[in-house]
Write an enzyme that holds these catalytic residues in place. Structure first.
Site, PDB file in Angstrom:
ATOM      1  CE  LYS A 204       3.880  -1.872   0.073  1.00  0.00           C
ATOM      2  NZ  LYS A 204       2.429  -1.539   0.015  1.00  0.00           N
TER       3      LYS A 204
ATOM      4  NE  ARG B 140      13.406  -5.401 -11.457  1.00  0.00           N
ATOM      5  CZ  ARG B 140      12.321  -6.045 -10.995  1.00  0.00           C
ATOM      6  NH1 ARG B 140      12.348  -6.645  -9.819  1.00  0.00           N
ATOM      7  NH2 ARG B 140      11.220  -6.112 -11.709  1.00  0.00           N
TER       8      ARG B 140
ATOM      9  CE1 TYR C  93       6.075  -1.716  -4.144  1.00  0.00           C
ATOM     10  CE2 TYR C  93       7.628  -3.551  -3.999  1.00  0.00           C
ATOM     11  CZ  TYR C  93       6.351  -3.042  -3.825  1.00  0.00           C
ATOM     12  OH  TYR C  93       5.352  -3.845  -3.324  1.00  0.00           O
TER      13      TYR C  93
ATOM     14  CB  THR D  14       6.167  -6.237  -0.556  1.00  0.00           C
ATOM     15  OG1 THR D  14       7.071  -7.032  -1.303  1.00  0.00           O
ATOM     16  CG2 THR D  14       6.891  -4.951  -0.177  1.00  0.00           C
ATOM     17  CG  ASP D  15       8.644 -11.026  -0.692  1.00  0.00           C
ATOM     18  OD1 ASP D  15       8.541  -9.997  -1.393  1.00  0.00           O
ATOM     19  OD2 ASP D  15       8.735 -12.166  -1.186  1.00  0.00           O
ATOM     20  CD  GLU D  16      10.114  -6.634  -4.278  1.00  0.00           C
ATOM     21  OE1 GLU D  16      10.775  -5.615  -4.453  1.00  0.00           O
ATOM     22  OE2 GLU D  16       9.550  -7.254  -5.191  1.00  0.00           O
TER      23      GLU D  16
HETATM   24  P1  NAD Z   1      -1.307  -2.706  -8.562  1.00  0.00           P
HETATM   25  O1  NAD Z   1      -0.235  -1.796  -9.056  1.00  0.00           O
HETATM   26  O2  NAD Z   1      -1.877  -3.722  -9.474  1.00  0.00           O
HETATM   27  O3  NAD Z   1      -2.534  -1.829  -8.012  1.00  0.00           O
HETATM   28  C1  NAD Z   1      -2.359  -0.671  -7.252  1.00  0.00           C
HETATM   29  C2  NAD Z   1      -3.683   0.078  -7.181  1.00  0.00           C
HETATM   30  O4  NAD Z   1      -3.491   1.240  -6.345  1.00  0.00           O
HETATM   31  C3  NAD Z   1      -4.188   0.581  -8.535  1.00  0.00           C
HETATM   32  O5  NAD Z   1      -5.562   0.316  -8.672  1.00  0.00           O
HETATM   33  C4  NAD Z   1      -3.937   2.078  -8.484  1.00  0.00           C
HETATM   34  O6  NAD Z   1      -4.861   2.846  -9.251  1.00  0.00           O
HETATM   35  C5  NAD Z   1      -4.088   2.363  -6.995  1.00  0.00           C
HETATM   36  N1  NAD Z   1      -3.357   3.578  -6.576  1.00  0.00           N
HETATM   37  C6  NAD Z   1      -2.061   3.878  -6.857  1.00  0.00           C
HETATM   38  N2  NAD Z   1      -1.776   5.090  -6.336  1.00  0.00           N
HETATM   39  C7  NAD Z   1      -2.889   5.532  -5.698  1.00  0.00           C
HETATM   40  C8  NAD Z   1      -3.205   6.697  -4.945  1.00  0.00           C
HETATM   41  N3  NAD Z   1      -2.318   7.681  -4.766  1.00  0.00           N
HETATM   42  N4  NAD Z   1      -4.448   6.817  -4.416  1.00  0.00           N
HETATM   43  C9  NAD Z   1      -5.365   5.830  -4.609  1.00  0.00           C
HETATM   44  N5  NAD Z   1      -5.125   4.712  -5.315  1.00  0.00           N
HETATM   45  C10 NAD Z   1      -3.903   4.563  -5.854  1.00  0.00           C
HETATM   46  O7  NAD Z   1      -0.716  -3.365  -7.253  1.00  0.00           O
HETATM   47  P2  NAD Z   1      -0.921  -4.854  -6.675  1.00  0.00           P
HETATM   48  O8  NAD Z   1       0.047  -5.759  -7.309  1.00  0.00           O
HETATM   49  O9  NAD Z   1      -2.369  -5.167  -6.688  1.00  0.00           O
HETATM   50  O10 NAD Z   1      -0.427  -4.633  -5.167  1.00  0.00           O
HETATM   51  C11 NAD Z   1      -1.346  -4.181  -4.176  1.00  0.00           C
HETATM   52  C12 NAD Z   1      -0.595  -4.016  -2.855  1.00  0.00           C
HETATM   53  O11 NAD Z   1      -0.031  -5.267  -2.465  1.00  0.00           O
HETATM   54  C13 NAD Z   1       0.570  -3.036  -2.931  1.00  0.00           C
HETATM   55  O12 NAD Z   1       0.587  -2.294  -1.727  1.00  0.00           O
HETATM   56  C14 NAD Z   1       1.798  -3.910  -3.045  1.00  0.00           C
HETATM   57  O13 NAD Z   1       2.920  -3.286  -2.460  1.00  0.00           O
HETATM   58  C15 NAD Z   1       1.367  -5.126  -2.241  1.00  0.00           C
HETATM   59  N6  NAD Z   1       1.975  -6.413  -2.638  1.00  0.00           N
HETATM   60  C16 NAD Z   1       1.954  -6.823  -3.939  1.00  0.00           C
HETATM   61  C17 NAD Z   1       2.470  -8.074  -4.284  1.00  0.00           C
HETATM   62  C18 NAD Z   1       2.437  -8.580  -5.711  1.00  0.00           C
HETATM   63  O14 NAD Z   1       3.008  -9.640  -5.981  1.00  0.00           O
HETATM   64  N7  NAD Z   1       1.783  -7.905  -6.636  1.00  0.00           N
HETATM   65  C19 NAD Z   1       3.026  -8.892  -3.293  1.00  0.00           C
HETATM   66  C20 NAD Z   1       3.047  -8.431  -1.971  1.00  0.00           C
HETATM   67  C21 NAD Z   1       2.498  -7.194  -1.666  1.00  0.00           C
HETATM   68  O1  DAU Z   2       7.803  -9.952  -3.795  1.00  0.00           O
HETATM   69  C1  DAU Z   2       6.623  -9.206  -3.794  1.00  0.00           C
HETATM   70  C2  DAU Z   2       6.706  -8.193  -4.895  1.00  0.00           C
HETATM   71  O2  DAU Z   2       6.570  -8.911  -6.112  1.00  0.00           O
HETATM   72  C3  DAU Z   2       5.664  -7.091  -4.808  1.00  0.00           C
HETATM   73  O3  DAU Z   2       5.880  -6.339  -3.649  1.00  0.00           O
HETATM   74  C4  DAU Z   2       5.735  -6.163  -6.034  1.00  0.00           C
HETATM   75  O4  DAU Z   2       4.682  -5.220  -5.982  1.00  0.00           O
HETATM   76  C5  DAU Z   2       5.597  -7.021  -7.273  1.00  0.00           C
HETATM   77  O5  DAU Z   2       5.749  -6.213  -8.415  1.00  0.00           O
HETATM   78  C6  DAU Z   2       6.624  -8.146  -7.285  1.00  0.00           C
HETATM   79  O6  DAU Z   2       7.978  -7.605  -7.440  1.00  0.00           O
HETATM   80  P1  DAU Z   2       9.065  -8.342  -8.362  1.00  0.00           P
HETATM   81  O7  DAU Z   2      10.070  -7.343  -8.759  1.00  0.00           O
HETATM   82  O8  DAU Z   2       9.531  -9.599  -7.732  1.00  0.00           O
HETATM   83  O9  DAU Z   2       8.091  -8.760  -9.584  1.00  0.00           O
HETATM   84  P2  DAU Z   2       8.253  -8.644 -11.185  1.00  0.00           P
HETATM   85  O10 DAU Z   2       7.069  -9.345 -11.761  1.00  0.00           O
HETATM   86  O11 DAU Z   2       8.543  -7.254 -11.632  1.00  0.00           O
HETATM   87  O12 DAU Z   2       9.545  -9.508 -11.443  1.00  0.00           O
HETATM   88  C7  DAU Z   2       9.635 -10.858 -10.982  1.00  0.00           C
HETATM   89  C8  DAU Z   2      11.026 -11.339 -11.318  1.00  0.00           C
HETATM   90  O13 DAU Z   2      11.133 -11.460 -12.745  1.00  0.00           O
HETATM   91  C9  DAU Z   2      12.139 -10.406 -10.883  1.00  0.00           C
HETATM   92  O14 DAU Z   2      13.256 -11.159 -10.477  1.00  0.00           O
HETATM   93  C10 DAU Z   2      12.482  -9.632 -12.157  1.00  0.00           C
HETATM   94  C11 DAU Z   2      12.197 -10.641 -13.257  1.00  0.00           C
HETATM   95  N1  DAU Z   2      11.741 -10.069 -14.549  1.00  0.00           N
HETATM   96  C12 DAU Z   2      10.688  -9.223 -14.544  1.00  0.00           C
HETATM   97  C13 DAU Z   2      10.229  -8.659 -15.719  1.00  0.00           C
HETATM   98  C14 DAU Z   2       9.066  -7.694 -15.711  1.00  0.00           C
HETATM   99  C15 DAU Z   2      12.377 -10.427 -15.747  1.00  0.00           C
HETATM  100  O15 DAU Z   2      13.324 -11.245 -15.735  1.00  0.00           O
HETATM  101  N2  DAU Z   2      11.925  -9.887 -16.904  1.00  0.00           N
HETATM  102  C16 DAU Z   2      10.898  -8.980 -16.954  1.00  0.00           C
HETATM  103  O16 DAU Z   2      10.552  -8.484 -18.060  1.00  0.00           O
END
Ligand code: NAD
Ligand code: DAU
Length: 351
Positions: A160, A287, A156, A130-132
């Protein structure tokens, strides 16, 4: 035919990835997913039933299971999505993040190393990150690149970042062929409704409050999940072991802007008067440690591997809002489970 291990493919991005990969790549796809609260077999059930992927329910921290899968399948690729992924949950309790994101990644690295020791060919371990991990940008800072220093701010992102460091070290010390991709915020179908975009869409449909943290002027760089998955396929096909690739949409928007767009789309779809859903916006407590701005410069990926995002937010968001409308039953099934307890704890109201 090569065999790929895809971890976490019952989650949001993993499910979209196996959908795209099974339609476009000649590879046997083996999925390992623990089906935590965020994992949903429904997301990939059609692929499992059609025999397009092989599904194993299991924990990436389970060394015996992971070794057994590596022994049985002799994987050519590992695409590692499995993680605890929600920042707010990591603030409520970091332990599962430390366990899955750090220890789980270590287990996979060890299994890949053991399995690939005498390996011909070119296996590859792609760690999806992730970019985070790079922390927060000031308004005038240039976007993050592959050379940005690590400055994770939340439990988180720290977990990562720790995993990224393990992946890097396994390459540097043992020569394990690894790649790290660091991507910005994804949006699209099958995203768990705790995340900003699906949460706001579903609440707008239901006429519920739209809880914006703090002033809502935090900035995220949005990328359609399909574009992220295509970037990962490009990296798997042509990426260089030992490298990091930054992935992003060059699409910086404030949270408030995103929520207002969603509100308007929901009004249009439900034929309510424009502005109805926007009245549901509430500024709630921020947050803790909230990162102000993320942005990614994906020029290296564009130049070297020819990847470009195909979706732009303005035209893609209405289709995503429609997807959640047409798949309300999917969302309702999730929202009636243990998610209810989390929603109460986070927002002080029933899901
Ligand atoms: P998600 O939470 O939707 O899915 C995570 C999956 O991992 C689920 O299916 C869960 O059951 C599985 N899992 C969790 N713990 C496990 C374990 N111990 N063993 C096996 N499986 C397990 O997550 P996502 O949003 O699809 O993100 C996927 C990946 O991409 C993550 O590594 C996250 O850090 C990364 N990522 C997400 C975003 C985003 O915007 N969502 C952006 C950049 C990177
Ligand atoms: O940047 C990549 C990341 O993006 C991934 O690595 C994470 O897995 C993914 O969850 C996401 O993280 P964020 O914290 O950026 O996403 P989230 O959807 O939780 O929140 C996006 C923004 O919106 C953040 O600034 C918090 C804000 N937010 C979120 C929720 C859930 C609100 O203002 N209200 C809310 O109820």
């Amino acid at each position: 035919m090569s065999t790929w291990l895809v971890t976490g493919a019952a989650g949001f991005i993993g499910a979209n990835f196996v959908r795209l990969a099974s339609a476009s790549v000649e590879a046997r796809l083996v999925v390992l997913d623990a089906l935590t609260y965020a994992g949903n077999l429904e997301n990939i059930a059609d692929l499992v039933e059609a025999g397009k992927i092989e599904f194993h329910r299991g924990d990436i921290c389970d060394i015996d299971l992971v070794n057994e899968l590596f022994g049985r399948h002799r994987f050519d690729r590992v695409v590692h999505f499995a993680a605890e992924s929600h920042v707010d949950r990591s603030i409520l309790g970091a332990e599962p993040f430390i366990r899955t994101n750090i220890q789980g990644t270590a287990v996979l690295l060890a299994a890949a190393r053991a399995s690939w020791q005498d390996r011909q060919g070119k296996p590859l371990f792609l760690h999806v990150s992730t970019d985070e991990v790079f922390g927060s940008l000031e308004p005038d800072d240039p976007p993050f690149t592959e050379n940005s220093p690590y400055r994770p701010n939340s439990p988180y992102s720290a977990s990562k970042a720790a995993a990224d460091h393990l992946v890097r070290a396994w390459h540097h010390t043992y020569g394990l062929p690894t790649i790290i991709s660091n991507c910005s915020n994804n949006y699209g179908p099958w995203q768990f409704p705790e995340k900003l975009i699906p949460l706001m869409i579903l609440n707008a449909f239901d006429g519920r409050e739209l809880p914006v943290y703090g002033d809502g002027r935090q900035v995220r760089d949005w990328l359609h999940v399909e574009d992220h998955c295509r970037a990962l396929l490009a990296i798997l096909a042509g990426g260089q072991a030992g490298r990091t690739y930054v992935v992003g949409g060059a699409c910086e928007r404030t949270n408030l802007d995103i929520v207002q767009r969603i509100a308007l789309e929901a009004d249009a779809l439900l034929r309510r008067s424009p502005g109805s859903a926007a009245k549901l916006i509430r500024h709630v407590a921020d947050r803790p440690g909230h990162d102000r701005r993320y942005a990614m410069n994906a020029m290296a990926l564009q130049r070297e591997l020819g990847w470009r995002p195909r979706h732009d937010l303005e035209s893609a968001l209405p289709a995503v809002v429609r997807w959640y409308w047409e798949n309300r039953a999917w969302a309702d099934r999730i929202r009636s489970g243990t998610y209810v307890e989390y929603y109460e704890q986070q927002y002080g109201a029933r899901a």
